[in-house]
Scaffold this motif. Structure first.
Motif, short mmCIF file in Angstrom:
data_model
loop_
_atom_site.label_atom_id
_atom_site.label_comp_id
_atom_site.label_asym_id
_atom_site.label_seq_id
_atom_site.Cartn_x
_atom_site.Cartn_y
_atom_site.Cartn_z
N ASN A 117 -5.69 8.72 5.25
CA ASN A 117 -4.92 8.85 6.49
C ASN A 117 -3.54 8.22 6.34
OD1 ASN A 117 -7.12 10.05 7.69
ND2 ASN A 117 -7.69 8.29 8.92
N LEU A 118 -3.51 7.04 5.73
CA LEU A 118 -2.25 6.30 5.61
C LEU A 118 -1.22 7.07 4.79
CD1 LEU A 118 -3.70 2.71 5.07
CD2 LEU A 118 -2.57 3.59 7.12
N GLN A 119 -1.69 7.87 3.85
CA GLN A 119 -0.77 8.66 3.05
C GLN A 119 -0.03 9.69 3.89
OE1 GLN A 119 -2.64 10.39 -0.43
NE2 GLN A 119 -3.93 8.61 -0.74
N GLU A 120 -0.65 10.10 4.99
CA GLU A 120 -0.08 11.15 5.83
C GLU A 120 0.78 10.60 6.97
OE1 GLU A 120 -0.49 14.28 4.96
OE2 GLU A 120 -1.74 13.64 3.28
N LEU A 121 0.66 9.32 7.28
CA LEU A 121 1.34 8.78 8.45
C LEU A 121 2.81 8.50 8.17
CD1 LEU A 121 -1.36 6.36 9.90
CD2 LEU A 121 -0.79 8.68 10.62
N ASP A 122 3.58 8.63 9.22
CA ASP A 122 5.03 8.43 9.15
C ASP A 122 5.34 6.95 9.36
OD1 ASP A 122 7.70 9.01 8.97
OD2 ASP A 122 7.90 9.70 11.03
N PHE A 190 -22.46 -9.89 4.53
CA PHE A 190 -21.15 -9.47 4.06
C PHE A 190 -20.10 -9.76 5.12
CE2 PHE A 190 -24.24 -7.17 1.67
CZ PHE A 190 -23.70 -7.02 0.40
N SER A 191 -19.08 -10.54 4.74
CA SER A 191 -18.01 -10.87 5.68
C SER A 191 -16.89 -9.83 5.67
CB SER A 191 -17.41 -12.24 5.32
OG SER A 191 -18.36 -13.25 5.47
N GLY A 192 -16.72 -9.16 4.54
CA GLY A 192 -15.65 -8.16 4.45
C GLY A 192 -15.47 -7.69 3.03
N PHE A 193 -14.55 -6.76 2.84
CA PHE A 193 -14.23 -6.26 1.50
C PHE A 193 -12.81 -5.71 1.52
CE2 PHE A 193 -16.05 -2.58 3.71
CZ PHE A 193 -15.14 -1.58 3.42
N CYS A 194 -12.27 -5.49 0.35
CA CYS A 194 -10.97 -4.83 0.25
C CYS A 194 -11.06 -3.71 -0.77
CB CYS A 194 -9.86 -5.82 -0.14
SG CYS A 194 -9.95 -6.44 -1.83
N LEU A 195 -10.29 -2.66 -0.55
CA LEU A 195 -10.15 -1.59 -1.53
C LEU A 195 -8.71 -1.63 -2.02
CD1 LEU A 195 -11.98 1.50 0.02
CD2 LEU A 195 -12.88 -0.24 -1.53
N TYR A 196 -8.55 -1.96 -3.29
CA TYR A 196 -7.20 -2.05 -3.84
C TYR A 196 -6.64 -0.65 -4.08
CZ TYR A 196 -3.27 -2.73 -6.92
OH TYR A 196 -2.01 -2.69 -7.47
N ASP A 197 -5.37 -0.51 -3.76
CA ASP A 197 -4.62 0.70 -4.07
C ASP A 197 -3.17 0.27 -4.21
OD1 ASP A 197 -4.58 3.86 -3.99
OD2 ASP A 197 -2.88 3.17 -2.79
N GLU A 198 -2.50 0.85 -5.16
CA GLU A 198 -1.11 0.46 -5.42
C GLU A 198 -0.22 0.66 -4.20
OE1 GLU A 198 2.55 1.60 -8.50
OE2 GLU A 198 0.54 2.45 -8.79
N HIS A 199 -0.52 1.69 -3.41
CA HIS A 199 0.32 2.00 -2.27
C HIS A 199 -0.31 1.67 -0.92
CE1 HIS A 199 3.03 4.00 -5.03
NE2 HIS A 199 2.03 4.75 -5.48
N PHE A 200 -1.64 1.84 -0.83
CA PHE A 200 -2.30 1.65 0.46
C PHE A 200 -3.56 0.80 0.34
CE2 PHE A 200 -0.12 5.79 0.59
CZ PHE A 200 0.78 5.53 1.62
N PRO A 201 -3.40 -0.48 0.01
CA PRO A 201 -4.57 -1.37 -0.02
C PRO A 201 -5.06 -1.62 1.40
CG PRO A 201 -2.57 -2.65 -0.29
CD PRO A 201 -2.15 -1.20 -0.30
N VAL A 202 -6.37 -1.66 1.59
CA VAL A 202 -6.92 -1.94 2.91
C VAL A 202 -7.95 -3.06 2.82
CG1 VAL A 202 -6.54 0.41 3.73
CG2 VAL A 202 -8.76 -0.21 2.75
#
Length: 387
Positions: A117-122, A190-202
């Motif tokens: 989704n983030l890739q498409e947002l302005d 589980f308290s949380g997690f992250c998904l690494y991405d060069e442009h859109f880490p969440v």
């Protein structure tokens, strides 16, 4: 009338996704047809690309039958199964990764949808923390990071409460290109997690955790992103002994970093001057830094201000404090919950992209995880984040 017209419109979706979603649940076309109140020929036509479901039918397929985010049916190709993404969590042994409960894997799937989704947002071009190369061994590393996040220790202490402090950090992460979302994990190990991405880490946070724990998890996952890896924060450290030495060190460093960043040792020493280590003073220190009592006790232990015996004695109390109090209600307001889960900045980005004519009302529905007819009910929520 306009809404009814939208609902009756046929929506061109990816037939391969329709097939994938059905087969993932081991459902036959006949079963789907019965659940939809349609003929099997209708389902076959959709999966062959000879016909398309209406928006109302797609909503039923998505939310009721396939239990998938609606946006996923517009993907160019079926997403990879979560269990094939183990390499992204290279700090976990494959054996440990495979023990992750289904509920958490489903939220990881949702996180990947959010990245798409983030890739498409302005979105407004902001500084990207992932473009920076930090020297984590530098004695001034935490101070340099504070400069990037633009939140001094003094500003951190000014937060009115833990909830405000969390939102302050969430906005700071956003300005550095990191989106923070919440969800009900329904799995409190589980308290949380992250998904690494060069442009859109969440980063995804378990909303069942106390806000002090949520804040700690934010920084545990932030360190993973700085190390350019995905990661998971568990409430118990019993799995660490099963990791290889390198990965165990990384997880330990993530915890150490979170504690040192949120409660800088030198600043903490100044706060301790002239104070007795009474329970009341320790509680006040936790509130002042907007961290849990466990973080304060760990800091005291690292500075040799308390014994390990005392720290371990308090462990059971710490364990009980990581969860939020259960408040009996009638289920709460769905739209308020979505606001909390998605965050003001993400909602603003979706709305701004819509107002700029880059996405349509259906895509707004997908991005905000609400049905089209529910969008008008978001009016108050959207006004709250208008700028």
């Amino acid at each position: 009338m306009e809404l009814e017209r939208w609902k009756a419109m046929k929506i061109k979706v990816n037939k391969e996704i329709l097939i994938w979603a059905r087969q993932e649940l081991n459902l036959s076309q006949d079963i789907v047809a019965k659940k939809m109140g349609k003929k099997i020929e209708d389902i076959q036509a959709w999966e062959e690309g000879k016909d398309f479901p209406t928006y109302a039918q797609l909503e039923k397929l998505s939310y009721t039958i396939y239990k998938k985010p609606l946006a996923i049916f517009f993907f160019p190709e079926p997403p990879n199964n979560v269990r094939q993404q183990e390499k992204n969590f290279r700090t976990l042994n494959n054996e440990i990764y495979r023990e992750i409960p289904t509920q958490i894997l489903e939220i990881m799937n949702k996180a990947r949808v959010m990245q798409l989704n983030l890739q498409e947002l302005d979105t407004i071009k902001r500084i990207k923390l992932t473009d920076m190369n930090f020297d984590i061994k530098n004695i001034n590393f935490c101070e340099e990071l504070r400069d990037v996040l633009n939140i001094s220790i003094e500003l951190q202490k000014k937060a009115k409460n833990y909830s405000d402090a969390f939102e302050m950090w969430r906005s700071a992460f956003y300005e550095c290109g990191i989106y923070v979302f919440k969800d009900a994990f329904k799995e409190n190990k589980f308290s949380g997690f992250c998904l690494y991405d060069e442009h859109f880490p969440v980063i995804y946070i378990n909303n069942s955790m106390s806000f002090s724990r949520q804040i700690f998890t934010l920084f545990h996952e932030l360190f993973h992103i700085i190390l350019k890896t995905s990661g998971i924060d568990k409430t118990e450290d019993d799995y660490l002994d099963r990791l290889n030495s390198n990965n165990r060190e990384i997880e330990t460093l993530c915890n150490s970093f979170a504690g040192e960043f949120l409660v800088p040792s030198e600043n903490f020493k100044q706060e301790l001057k002239g104070k007795e280590l009474t329970e009341n003073n320790i509680n006040n220190l936790a509130k002042k830094y907007n961290v849990s009592r466990e973080v304060i006790y760990r800091k005291l232990l690292s500075l040799n201000k308390i014994s390990k015996t005392l720290y371990e004695k308090m462990h059971n109390e710490f364990s009980n404090e990581i969860y939020r109090e259960n408040k009996k209600n009638n289920g709460g307001n769905y739209y308020s919950t979505q606001k909390s889960y998605l965050g003001d900045n993400y909602i603003y980005d979706v709305c701004q992209t819509y107002y700029n004519g880059k996405i349509n009302i259906y895509e707004v529905s997908n991005y905000l995880n609400v049905k089209v007819e529910g969008i008008p009910r978001l009016g108050i929520m959207l006004k709250e984040v208008s700028r």
